[in-house]
Design an enzyme around this catalytic site. Structure first.
Site, PDB file in Angstrom:
ATOM      1  N   SER A 169      12.395 -49.125   8.884  1.00 28.61           N
ATOM      2  CA  SER A 169      11.494 -48.851   7.757  1.00 28.61           C
ATOM      3  C   SER A 169      10.333 -49.820   7.868  1.00 28.61           C
ATOM      4  CB  SER A 169      12.254 -49.087   6.445  1.00 28.61           C
ATOM      5  OG  SER A 169      11.347 -49.234   5.370  1.00 28.61           O
ATOM      6  N   TYR A 182      17.963 -53.719   0.595  1.00 22.96           N
ATOM      7  CA  TYR A 182      17.421 -52.724   1.541  1.00 22.96           C
ATOM      8  C   TYR A 182      16.512 -53.399   2.577  1.00 22.96           C
ATOM      9  CZ  TYR A 182      15.088 -48.408   3.111  1.00 22.96           C
ATOM     10  OH  TYR A 182      14.583 -47.373   3.868  1.00 22.96           O
TER      11      TYR A 182
HETATM   12  P1  NAP Z   1      18.191 -39.068   2.518  1.00 26.31           P
HETATM   13  O1  NAP Z   1      17.524 -37.738   2.470  1.00 26.31           O
HETATM   14  O2  NAP Z   1      18.784 -39.633   1.265  1.00 26.31           O
HETATM   15  O3  NAP Z   1      19.297 -39.016   3.656  1.00 26.31           O
HETATM   16  C1  NAP Z   1      20.235 -40.054   3.834  1.00 26.31           C
HETATM   17  C2  NAP Z   1      21.289 -39.561   4.807  1.00 26.31           C
HETATM   18  O4  NAP Z   1      22.201 -40.649   5.068  1.00 26.31           O
HETATM   19  C3  NAP Z   1      22.120 -38.398   4.260  1.00 26.31           C
HETATM   20  O5  NAP Z   1      22.315 -37.474   5.285  1.00 26.31           O
HETATM   21  C4  NAP Z   1      23.445 -39.053   3.884  1.00 26.31           C
HETATM   22  O6  NAP Z   1      24.552 -38.163   4.006  1.00 26.31           O
HETATM   23  C5  NAP Z   1      23.520 -40.138   4.934  1.00 26.31           C
HETATM   24  N1  NAP Z   1      24.454 -41.187   4.587  1.00 26.31           N
HETATM   25  C6  NAP Z   1      24.440 -42.019   3.524  1.00 26.31           C
HETATM   26  N2  NAP Z   1      25.489 -42.858   3.565  1.00 26.31           N
HETATM   27  C7  NAP Z   1      26.184 -42.548   4.680  1.00 26.31           C
HETATM   28  C8  NAP Z   1      27.362 -43.051   5.291  1.00 26.31           C
HETATM   29  N3  NAP Z   1      28.068 -44.050   4.737  1.00 26.31           N
HETATM   30  N4  NAP Z   1      27.784 -42.480   6.449  1.00 26.31           N
HETATM   31  C9  NAP Z   1      27.109 -41.453   7.012  1.00 26.31           C
HETATM   32  N5  NAP Z   1      25.986 -40.933   6.490  1.00 26.31           N
HETATM   33  C10 NAP Z   1      25.532 -41.479   5.339  1.00 26.31           C
HETATM   34  O7  NAP Z   1      17.198 -40.195   3.040  1.00 26.31           O
HETATM   35  P2  NAP Z   1      16.082 -40.235   4.185  1.00 26.31           P
HETATM   36  O8  NAP Z   1      14.813 -40.570   3.543  1.00 26.31           O
HETATM   37  O9  NAP Z   1      16.154 -39.042   5.055  1.00 26.31           O
HETATM   38  O10 NAP Z   1      16.548 -41.530   4.958  1.00 26.31           O
HETATM   39  C11 NAP Z   1      16.993 -41.510   6.301  1.00 26.31           C
HETATM   40  C12 NAP Z   1      16.722 -42.868   6.921  1.00 26.31           C
HETATM   41  O11 NAP Z   1      15.313 -43.111   6.929  1.00 26.31           O
HETATM   42  C13 NAP Z   1      17.348 -44.051   6.171  1.00 26.31           C
HETATM   43  O12 NAP Z   1      17.828 -45.003   7.100  1.00 26.31           O
HETATM   44  C14 NAP Z   1      16.184 -44.616   5.397  1.00 26.31           C
HETATM   45  O13 NAP Z   1      16.333 -45.985   5.106  1.00 26.31           O
HETATM   46  C15 NAP Z   1      15.065 -44.376   6.385  1.00 26.31           C
HETATM   47  N6  NAP Z   1      13.726 -44.411   5.781  1.00 26.31           N
HETATM   48  C16 NAP Z   1      13.320 -43.441   4.904  1.00 26.31           C
HETATM   49  C17 NAP Z   1      12.038 -43.518   4.353  1.00 26.31           C
HETATM   50  C18 NAP Z   1      11.503 -42.486   3.401  1.00 26.31           C
HETATM   51  O14 NAP Z   1      10.387 -42.691   2.862  1.00 26.31           O
HETATM   52  N7  NAP Z   1      12.194 -41.389   3.135  1.00 26.31           N
HETATM   53  C19 NAP Z   1      11.197 -44.575   4.703  1.00 26.31           C
HETATM   54  C20 NAP Z   1      11.651 -45.541   5.583  1.00 26.31           C
HETATM   55  C21 NAP Z   1      12.907 -45.443   6.123  1.00 26.31           C
HETATM   56  P3  NAP Z   1      25.259 -37.501   2.714  1.00 26.31           P
HETATM   57  O15 NAP Z   1      24.227 -36.581   2.086  1.00 26.31           O
HETATM   58  O16 NAP Z   1      26.437 -36.760   3.260  1.00 26.31           O
HETATM   59  O17 NAP Z   1      25.607 -38.649   1.813  1.00 26.31           O
END
Ligand code: NAP
Length: 284
Positions: A169, A182
């Site tokens: 991130s 985080y």
């Molecule tokens: P998201 O839509 O909430 O997706 C999170 C994913 O992680 C879901 O598929 C969830 O699965 C899975 N997950 C959570 N806990 C888990 C566990 N214990 N074991 C296996 N899977 C797990 O969020 P996202 O935005 O796509 O985030 C994905 C990544 O990008 C994260 O690492 C986040 O920190 C990073 N990121 C996102 C942003 C942003 O702006 N969106 C920015 C910077 C970094 P379930 O649905 O089955 O729980």
């Protein structure tokens, strides 16, 4: 350097077609039933890879992603596993190896937030974030590295013995009050990624990071789902638009492919310039 002086033992990346660059490769994406992970899994499938879709609670969403990936003519399976559990991770990799035979690409993407003011943050909130975001990446990377080392380079498949992409991130760099757990987990991912990249590069394993800025997914809905919130967010994004999951997925496909064969231990920021300190654009 002239071509005559290129070491004969070096494998250099061949000319590759722009699409299906991952044909014949086996990929695992953690947290692939939602948001960025889902988009990455679809893009890897469209680029020709067979894909394991990992998730922890959303079975229906994971199965829908699997169905969509299969439309690209590749194999896909959903595997439920909590990435913070050593037992679950070992079982997930055993399933992948028995179904697909090996792994070429790991995308360590699963992540979550448990936000709180520092003085109110519980140990559970701290540990949950560290366990999923950081320890989860350690456990999955270790399992992948073991298979990469066992198998080595298969030149018909890829120049590298394996590729790991760690989803970080902008908060591996930008401090984030109210989100100390985080930001600490993402800072940890940066040095986990770099230390591992340094350690395994001699075995032709490439480890890199992707650092998204504000991407439109369920993790941060409140940051973009009203006009006011979106306008506030845009004060942080010089490029003037929110990122879409596909913006990140395209970067991941490139990092997983031999097009990036000489890229080792780098974080690719996909953030519309968020890390350019836009508050200083007019003199600060
Ligand atoms: P998201 O839509 O909430 O997706 C999170 C994913 O992680 C879901 O598929 C969830 O699965 C899975 N997950 C959570 N806990 C888990 C566990 N214990 N074991 C296996 N899977 C797990 O969020 P996202 O935005 O796509 O985030 C994905 C990544 O990008 C994260 O690492 C986040 O920190 C990073 N990121 C996102 C942003 C942003 O702006 N969106 C920015 C910077 C970094 P379930 O649905 O089955 O729980």
């Amino acid at each position: 350097m002239t071509s005559a002086s290129v070491p004969a033992s070096g494998t250099t990346s061949p000319d590759l077609p722009a699409h299906r660059v991952l044909s014949g490769q086996k990929a695992l994406v953690t947290g692939a039933n939602s948001g960025i992970g889902m988009s990455v899994a679809l893009a890897l499938g469209a680029a020709g890879a067979d894909v394991v879709v990992n998730y922890v609670v959303g079975d229906d969403a994971a199965n829908a992603v699997v169905d969509e990936i299969r439309r690209s003519g590749v194999r896909a399976i959903a595997v439920k596993a909590d990435v913070s559990s050593e037992t679950d991770v070992e079982r997930m990799f055993a399933t992948m190896l028995s179904e697909f035979g090996t792994i070429d690409i790991l995308v360590n993407n699963a992540g979550l937030q448990r936000d709180a003011a520092f003085h109110d943050m519980t140990l559970t909130e701290w540990n949950t974030v560290m366990n999923v975001n950081l320890t989860g990446q350690f456990l999955c990377a270790r399992a992948a590295i073991r298979e990469f080392l066992r198998r080595g380079v298969v030149p018909q498949v890829s120049c590298a013995a394996g590729k790991i992409i760690c989803m970080s991130s902008v908060h591996q760099q930008i401090p984030w009050g109210g989100h100390a757990n985080y930001a600490s987990s993402k800072g940890g991912i940066k040095l986990l990624m770099e230390s591992l990249a340094q350690e395994v590069a001699p075995q032709r394993i490439r480890v890199n990071g992707v650092a998204p800025g504000a991407i439109r997914t369920p993790i941060n809905t409140s940051a973009w789902d009203t006009k006011e919130a979106y306008a506030r967010l845009m004060t942080l994004v010089p490029y003037g638009r929110i990122g879409e999951p596909q913006d990140v997925a395209r970067a991941v496909v490139w990092l997983a492919s031999d097009h990036s064969d000489y890229v080792v231990g780098t974080t690719l920021y996909v953030d519309g310039g968020m890390t350019l300190y836009p508050g200083f654009a007019t003199g600060g």
